[in-house]
Write an enzyme that holds these catalytic residues in place. Structure first.
Site, PDB file in Angstrom:
ATOM      1  N   HIS A  42      42.428  44.093  50.032  1.00 32.86           N
ATOM      2  CA  HIS A  42      42.979  42.902  49.388  1.00 32.86           C
ATOM      3  C   HIS A  42      44.271  42.505  50.076  1.00 32.86           C
ATOM      4  CE1 HIS A  42      45.470  45.769  47.057  1.00 32.86           C
ATOM      5  NE2 HIS A  42      46.253  44.735  46.777  1.00 32.86           N
TER       6      HIS A  42
ATOM      7  N   HIS B  27      48.242  40.789  50.028  1.00 31.47           N
ATOM      8  CA  HIS B  27      49.493  40.513  49.332  1.00 31.47           C
ATOM      9  C   HIS B  27      50.054  39.280  50.044  1.00 31.47           C
ATOM     10  CE1 HIS B  27      50.296  44.857  47.662  1.00 31.47           C
ATOM     11  NE2 HIS B  27      49.273  44.250  47.080  1.00 31.47           N
TER      12      HIS B  27
ATOM     13  N   GLU C  52      45.653  36.022  46.155  1.00 30.54           N
ATOM     14  CA  GLU C  52      45.165  37.292  46.697  1.00 30.54           C
ATOM     15  C   GLU C  52      43.659  37.189  46.899  1.00 30.54           C
ATOM     16  OE1 GLU C  52      46.195  41.053  44.964  1.00 30.54           O
ATOM     17  OE2 GLU C  52      48.335  40.622  45.012  1.00 30.54           O
TER      18      GLU C  52
ATOM     19  N   ASP D 216      48.161  48.210  41.778  1.00 34.05           N
ATOM     20  CA  ASP D 216      47.145  48.704  42.718  1.00 34.05           C
ATOM     21  C   ASP D 216      46.911  50.201  42.517  1.00 34.05           C
ATOM     22  OD1 ASP D 216      47.022  46.151  43.899  1.00 34.05           O
ATOM     23  OD2 ASP D 216      48.416  46.699  45.511  1.00 34.05           O
TER      24      ASP D 216
END
Length: 133
Positions: A78, A80, A23, A91
């Protein structure tokens, strides 16, 4: 609505692809009209394909830079790498900046990343529109 000029959008996507299969994460800064003016990639100190934690020193330096320029924290982004473009339970639990959108980029298909934005406030998740200009 958050507006991300194409060069900044591409910079964000390129950063996240470079972090793959882990990530990646970072911050988007901008003006009061919701237009992104800078991308700040930040190291994921967890070095994990399923979770991220921003390097605290880099995060503080970035937030101080935003304050110095008068820019706002518009979004936290971010990836995945193998998951959906939707906030995970982690999250949601770690959403400490309710004023910022959370942009999640699914890289399941690296050639066609899926990008979605969410407002997370007190565990409630609402999808928000973003415009790439």
């Amino acid at each position: 609505m958050l507006t991300i000029p194409r060069p900044f959008f591409n910079q964000m996507i390129d950063h996240l692809k470079a972090c793959y299969p882990l990530e990646g994460c970072g911050l988007l800064a901008g003006n009061e009209k919701g237009v992104v003016t800078a991308v700040y990639p930040i190291d994921n100190i967890l070095k994990s394909p399923a979770a991220y934690e921003m390097d605290p020193q880099q995060q503080i330096e970035t937030l101080l830079a935003l304050e110095a320029t008068g820019w706002l924290l518009l979004a936290i982004y971010h990836s995945h790498p193998q998951g959906p473009a939707h906030p995970s339970a982690r999250d949601i639990a770690l959403a400490f900046y309710p004023e910022a959108l959370h942009i999640i980029v699914s890289l399941r298909d690296k050639m066609t990343p899926r990008v979605r934005a969410f407002q997370i406030l007190e565990q409630e998740v609402v999808e928000r529109k973003i415009k790439v200009a």
